[in-house]
Design an enzyme around this catalytic site. Sequence first.
Site, PDB file in Angstrom:
ATOM      1  N   HIS A 119      43.445   1.205  52.079  1.00 53.35           N
ATOM      2  CA  HIS A 119      42.305   0.441  51.569  1.00 53.35           C
ATOM      3  C   HIS A 119      42.716  -0.942  51.073  1.00 53.35           C
ATOM      4  O   HIS A 119      41.978  -1.582  50.332  1.00 53.35           O
ATOM      5  CB  HIS A 119      41.588   1.213  50.460  1.00 53.35           C
ATOM      6  CG  HIS A 119      40.852   2.424  50.980  1.00 53.35           C
ATOM      7  ND1 HIS A 119      40.253   3.351  50.171  1.00 53.35           N
ATOM      8  CD2 HIS A 119      40.619   2.842  52.253  1.00 53.35           C
ATOM      9  CE1 HIS A 119      39.683   4.296  50.912  1.00 53.35           C
ATOM     10  NE2 HIS A 119      39.906   4.017  52.174  1.00 53.35           N
ATOM     11  N   CYS A 127      40.918 -16.138  53.284  1.00 54.59           N
ATOM     12  CA  CYS A 127      39.748 -16.996  53.460  1.00 54.59           C
ATOM     13  C   CYS A 127      38.856 -16.427  54.561  1.00 54.59           C
ATOM     14  O   CYS A 127      39.324 -16.133  55.658  1.00 54.59           O
ATOM     15  CB  CYS A 127      40.184 -18.413  53.810  1.00 54.59           C
ATOM     16  SG  CYS A 127      38.801 -19.483  54.251  1.00 54.59           S
ATOM     17  N   CYS A 151      39.106 -21.452  49.237  1.00 52.65           N
ATOM     18  CA  CYS A 151      40.271 -21.824  50.032  1.00 52.65           C
ATOM     19  C   CYS A 151      40.553 -23.318  49.872  1.00 52.65           C
ATOM     20  O   CYS A 151      39.641 -24.137  49.940  1.00 52.65           O
ATOM     21  CB  CYS A 151      39.976 -21.498  51.494  1.00 52.65           C
ATOM     22  SG  CYS A 151      41.205 -22.056  52.660  1.00 52.65           S
TER      23      CYS A 151
END
Length: 245
Positions: A119, A127, A151
Amino acid sequence: MQAELAKARELVAKAKRVVALTGAGFSTPSGIPDFRSAAGMWAKLNPVEVASLAAFRRDPERFYSWFRGLLDTILAARPNPAHLALAALEAAGRLGGVITQNIDGLHQRAGSRRVFELHGNLRGATCLECGRQVPAEPLLPALRRGEAPRCRNCGGLLKPDVVLFDELLPQGLFWLAHKALDECDLLIVAGTSLEVAPVCEMPLSVLAHGGHLIIVNREPTYLDSQADAVIHDDVATAIPAIVAA
Ligand code: ZN
């Protein structure tokens, strides 16, 4: 229970290669609630409404205000005796890897090296626009100010490298985890009720090639009747008791 513990200890002692499959119950003794139930707990909402990619895109600030609570809890947590016992088993050359549903990184902090984080994890963020990956730690100040980190390259949204509810599991990692299962002769399933696909099906591949199965979980699982030993107890007590020898 003593008889089951003794049986489990013997299976570990005889196994050539052990693999562990761990879930949320493995980290609850460290004070970390289940990611899934935690979503509901902190947000007072259906987890899918806050911890899905769709919800993240729709309202990243809301996602991050929920996520910050989870992050603070995880950063304050420490590995428990069950994490340490698996790390010791790996150091002794007996454990082929840990497959985990947990995102807290506690297996690595305990010293485990071969960890398949199905997970994802909290060490990085990616980004959503340009795919640039960055370490998560420098993003913490922005998170604490209640901002959704962006970003530097393109201004796109940065998403933590955890698998959200409506996302697929990373396929390469999933394949590697299955390879580890194929190579083991004993699987220890611990701290998971085996209710979520596809992880709940992983033990079947070990049983199919004649491997043994130990289940350590507070609640019963659908595979209890097929396991060689079943221990309904806290992992922090049971796992060290099984692997210490
Ligand atoms: Zn970008």
